[in-house]
Scaffold this motif. Structure first.
Motif, PDB file in Angstrom:
ATOM      1  N   ALA A  89       0.749  -1.325  -0.013  1.00 56.49           N
ATOM      2  CA  ALA A  89      -0.055   0.214  -0.077  1.00 56.49           C
ATOM      3  C   ALA A  89       0.739   1.192   0.083  1.00 56.49           C
ATOM      4  CB  ALA A  89      -0.912  -0.116   1.224  1.00 56.49           C
ATOM      5  N   SER A  90       0.413   2.207  -0.672  1.00 48.67           N
ATOM      6  CA  SER A  90       1.181   3.644  -0.671  1.00 48.67           C
ATOM      7  C   SER A  90      -0.057   4.849  -0.865  1.00 48.67           C
ATOM      8  CB  SER A  90       1.992   3.643  -1.897  1.00 48.67           C
ATOM      9  OG  SER A  90       1.329   3.389  -3.202  1.00 48.67           O
ATOM     10  N   GLY A  91       0.366   5.685  -0.840  1.00 52.35           N
ATOM     11  CA  GLY A  91      -0.790   6.845  -0.875  1.00 52.35           C
ATOM     12  C   GLY A  91      -1.552   7.073   0.414  1.00 52.35           C
ATOM     13  N   LYS A  92      -3.000   7.325  -0.002  1.00 58.40           N
ATOM     14  CA  LYS A  92      -3.612   7.621   0.949  1.00 58.40           C
ATOM     15  C   LYS A  92      -4.663   6.234   1.308  1.00 58.40           C
ATOM     16  CE  LYS A  92      -4.803  12.387  -0.365  1.00 58.40           C
ATOM     17  NZ  LYS A  92      -5.782  13.359  -1.190  1.00 58.40           N
ATOM     18  N   LYS A  93      -3.731   5.488   2.093  1.00 60.65           N
ATOM     19  CA  LYS A  93      -4.283   4.230   2.682  1.00 60.65           C
ATOM     20  C   LYS A  93      -3.696   3.974   3.881  1.00 60.65           C
ATOM     21  CE  LYS A  93      -4.705   2.384  -2.147  1.00 60.65           C
ATOM     22  NZ  LYS A  93      -4.383   1.065  -3.042  1.00 60.65           N
ATOM     23  N   ILE A  94      -4.165   2.985   4.516  1.00 64.47           N
ATOM     24  CA  ILE A  94      -3.738   2.308   5.895  1.00 64.47           C
ATOM     25  C   ILE A  94      -2.854   1.476   5.312  1.00 64.47           C
ATOM     26  CG2 ILE A  94      -4.143   0.900   7.809  1.00 64.47           C
ATOM     27  CD1 ILE A  94      -7.292   1.587   7.664  1.00 64.47           C
ATOM     28  N   ARG A  95      -1.469   1.777   5.941  1.00 68.50           N
ATOM     29  CA  ARG A  95      -0.133   1.066   5.366  1.00 68.50           C
ATOM     30  C   ARG A  95      -0.001  -0.186   6.044  1.00 68.50           C
ATOM     31  NH1 ARG A  95       2.919   4.987   2.919  1.00 68.50           N
ATOM     32  NH2 ARG A  95       1.757   6.621   1.796  1.00 68.50           N
ATOM     33  N   ALA A  96       0.809  -1.090   5.584  1.00 69.31           N
ATOM     34  CA  ALA A  96       1.017  -2.458   6.093  1.00 69.31           C
ATOM     35  C   ALA A  96       1.507  -2.445   7.559  1.00 69.31           C
ATOM     36  CB  ALA A  96       2.232  -3.195   5.359  1.00 69.31           C
ATOM     37  N   VAL A  97       1.088  -3.052   8.556  1.00 68.61           N
ATOM     38  CA  VAL A  97       1.181  -3.190   9.970  1.00 68.61           C
ATOM     39  C   VAL A  97       2.575  -3.755  10.197  1.00 68.61           C
ATOM     40  CG1 VAL A  97       0.390  -3.786  12.160  1.00 68.61           C
ATOM     41  CG2 VAL A  97      -1.451  -3.288  10.130  1.00 68.61           C
ATOM     42  N   VAL A  98       3.203  -3.194  11.003  1.00 67.41           N
ATOM     43  CA  VAL A  98       4.606  -3.596  11.388  1.00 67.41           C
ATOM     44  C   VAL A  98       4.451  -4.025  12.948  1.00 67.41           C
ATOM     45  CG1 VAL A  98       6.019  -2.119   9.958  1.00 67.41           C
ATOM     46  CG2 VAL A  98       5.217  -1.262  12.149  1.00 67.41           C
ATOM     47  N   ALA A  99       4.911  -5.161  13.192  1.00 66.99           N
ATOM     48  CA  ALA A  99       4.981  -5.899  14.454  1.00 66.99           C
ATOM     49  C   ALA A  99       6.347  -6.712  14.798  1.00 66.99           C
ATOM     50  CB  ALA A  99       3.781  -6.821  14.292  1.00 66.99           C
ATOM     51  N   LYS A 119      -4.851  -9.911  12.376  1.00 70.35           N
ATOM     52  CA  LYS A 119      -6.022  -9.552  12.488  1.00 70.35           C
ATOM     53  C   LYS A 119      -6.416  -7.971  11.886  1.00 70.35           C
ATOM     54  CE  LYS A 119      -7.205 -12.467  16.647  1.00 70.35           C
ATOM     55  NZ  LYS A 119      -7.493 -12.342  18.151  1.00 70.35           N
ATOM     56  N   ILE A 120      -5.369  -6.930  12.340  1.00 69.12           N
ATOM     57  CA  ILE A 120      -5.432  -5.803  11.817  1.00 69.12           C
ATOM     58  C   ILE A 120      -5.234  -5.936  10.387  1.00 69.12           C
ATOM     59  CG2 ILE A 120      -4.387  -3.604  11.948  1.00 69.12           C
ATOM     60  CD1 ILE A 120      -3.878  -4.034  14.842  1.00 69.12           C
ATOM     61  N   ASP A 121      -4.333  -6.527   9.910  1.00 71.50           N
ATOM     62  CA  ASP A 121      -4.083  -6.604   8.489  1.00 71.50           C
ATOM     63  C   ASP A 121      -5.355  -7.107   7.620  1.00 71.50           C
ATOM     64  OD1 ASP A 121      -1.857  -6.637   6.235  1.00 71.50           O
ATOM     65  OD2 ASP A 121      -2.686  -8.821   6.135  1.00 71.50           O
ATOM     66  N   GLU A 122      -5.764  -8.128   8.224  1.00 72.40           N
ATOM     67  CA  GLU A 122      -6.959  -8.755   7.542  1.00 72.40           C
ATOM     68  C   GLU A 122      -8.121  -7.648   7.251  1.00 72.40           C
ATOM     69  OE1 GLU A 122      -9.986 -12.867   7.679  1.00 72.40           O
ATOM     70  OE2 GLU A 122      -8.228 -12.396   9.273  1.00 72.40           O
ATOM     71  N   GLU A 123      -8.402  -6.930   8.102  1.00 70.78           N
ATOM     72  CA  GLU A 123      -9.473  -6.053   8.552  1.00 70.78           C
ATOM     73  C   GLU A 123      -9.237  -4.800   8.017  1.00 70.78           C
ATOM     74  OE1 GLU A 123     -13.465  -4.745   9.566  1.00 70.78           O
ATOM     75  OE2 GLU A 123     -12.354  -6.860   9.784  1.00 70.78           O
ATOM     76  N   TYR A 124      -8.044  -4.191   7.935  1.00 74.21           N
ATOM     77  CA  TYR A 124      -7.866  -2.946   7.512  1.00 74.21           C
ATOM     78  C   TYR A 124      -6.811  -2.487   6.498  1.00 74.21           C
ATOM     79  CZ  TYR A 124     -10.362  -1.646  11.642  1.00 74.21           C
ATOM     80  OH  TYR A 124     -11.477  -1.647  12.724  1.00 74.21           O
ATOM     81  N   PHE A 125      -5.990  -3.508   6.055  1.00 73.86           N
ATOM     82  CA  PHE A 125      -4.988  -3.001   5.202  1.00 73.86           C
ATOM     83  C   PHE A 125      -5.369  -2.636   3.793  1.00 73.86           C
ATOM     84  CE2 PHE A 125      -2.206  -4.553   1.307  1.00 73.86           C
ATOM     85  CZ  PHE A 125      -1.162  -3.897   1.815  1.00 73.86           C
ATOM     86  N   ALA A 126      -4.854  -1.492   3.661  1.00 77.15           N
ATOM     87  CA  ALA A 126      -4.824  -0.540   2.108  1.00 77.15           C
ATOM     88  C   ALA A 126      -6.415   0.017   2.007  1.00 77.15           C
ATOM     89  CB  ALA A 126      -4.766  -1.533   1.203  1.00 77.15           C
ATOM     90  N   GLU A 127      -7.097   0.044   3.372  1.00 78.21           N
ATOM     91  CA  GLU A 127      -8.209   0.709   3.350  1.00 78.21           C
ATOM     92  C   GLU A 127      -8.164   2.397   3.107  1.00 78.21           C
ATOM     93  OE1 GLU A 127     -11.700  -0.129   3.913  1.00 78.21           O
ATOM     94  OE2 GLU A 127     -10.585  -1.839   3.085  1.00 78.21           O
ATOM     95  N   PRO A 128      -8.944   3.136   2.561  1.00 83.24           N
ATOM     96  CA  PRO A 128      -8.640   4.570   2.177  1.00 83.24           C
ATOM     97  C   PRO A 128      -8.683   5.242   3.253  1.00 83.24           C
ATOM     98  CG  PRO A 128     -10.868   3.965   1.452  1.00 83.24           C
ATOM     99  CD  PRO A 128     -10.292   2.730   1.900  1.00 83.24           C
ATOM    100  N   VAL A 129      -8.011   6.391   3.670  1.00 80.30           N
ATOM    101  CA  VAL A 129      -8.056   7.383   4.868  1.00 80.30           C
ATOM    102  C   VAL A 129      -7.763   8.644   4.369  1.00 80.30           C
ATOM    103  CG1 VAL A 129      -7.467   5.717   6.541  1.00 80.30           C
ATOM    104  CG2 VAL A 129      -5.370   6.590   5.277  1.00 80.30           C
TER     105      VAL A 129
END
Length: 283
Positions: A89-99, A119-129
């Motif tokens: 993901a790049s731009g106006k999106k939720i980026r990859a979760v780091v852990a 769980k966060i990645d499955e639900e939110y990755f690359a969603e627009p913000v």
């Protein structure tokens, strides 16, 4: 790949423009820094076939393959998709979760960071913000994943309580505490909770059950960022309930989407609207 000349379209597919004309760095989806050996083999093959034989590991645990020519972007994208690897993901999106590896591997880990990350990645990755949104999960207050530098950070904690009747003044807890929050003087133990960072080291060190767990779970930080105008994240709350973490994350994203102006990160919105207003909306 359709619209080969449309760089915005290519960016959506994970291809980031390089300074060299018609060359792109292909960003690949990762979560929490954990990738399988099959993933690595597919990346190596793609780097040989479409790039210059190497991959770049980004500061956010991601993988990019530089020097993919415009004419090869479609084949490279199809190749990755066939291996089960999507674009980053790049731009106006939720980026990859780091852990970090959390308590699955690290002896100091207090929470299962990889499980939360997945769980966060499955639900939110690359969603627009409104602009960009970065999430980090770290296992303990050592904060190897720098959760205070992310829009939303999750940190494991263990808050101790001293049970005096069990203590034999062995000083194991005092020696284990790196924050000097525990001092033994005149056969009396002093626990300074203003210095304690809730790392749980004293509880782990104690052999007589004199240091016990009072509370444990997740510390949530919000509004952090680096870049040209860095901002350390604010500690929002501590909770022992994982469901609360996800509820706060959802409400935080709602707040961000409703209140952000163009180009603002979450911390900018909090500073403009006020932390009190933000707390009122999310807590």
């Amino acid at each position: 790949m359709a619209k080969k000349s449309d760089k915005d379209y290519l960016k959506e597919k994970g291809f980031l423009s390089q300074r060299q004309d018609d060359y792109f760095s292909m960003r690949l989806h990762t979560a929490g820094g954990n990738v399988s050996s099959d993933y690595l083999r597919a990346v190596a093959d793609a780097a040989d076939s479409y790039g210059e034989g190497y991959a770049h590991i980004t500061s956010r645990q991601g993988i990019e393959i530089p020097f993919v020519h415009l004419d090869n972007t479609e084949d490279a994208s199809n190749n990755m998709n066939s291996s089960g690897i999507g674009p980053g993901a790049s731009g106006k999106k939720i980026r990859a979760v780091v852990a970090c590896q959390g308590n699955r591997v690290c002896k100091r880990g207090l929470i299962d960071c990889q499980d939360i990350c997945e769980k966060i990645d499955e639900e939110y990755f690359a969603e627009p913000v409104p602009y960009k949104f970065k999430i980090a999960v770290t296992g303990c207050p050592a904060s190897c994943l720098k959760v205070q530098e992310n829009d939303f950070g999750i940190m494991g904690f263990v808050e101790p309580v001293f049970v005096g009747e069990n203590c034999i003044m062995c000083r194991l807890c005092e020696n284990a505490c790196e924050m000097s929050a525990i001092k033994i003087e005149n056969e009396t133990l002093h626990l300074d909770m203003n210095k304690c960072v809730a790392c749980g080291r004293c509880v782990e060190a104690c052999r007589k059950d004199a240091m016990q767990i009072k509370d444990q779970g997740y510390t949530i930080f919000v509004g952090g960022k680096v870049g040209k105008r860095p901002r350390m994240g604010d500690e929002l709350l501590r909770t022992g309930n994982e469901e609360t973490v996800f509820d706060i994350l959802e409400k935080t994203l709602d707040f961000y989407r409703v209140n952000a102006l163009d180009g603002e990160r979450l911390g900018d919105v909090i500073d403009r609207c006020g932390m009190g207003h933000f707390r009122e909306k999310v807590e």
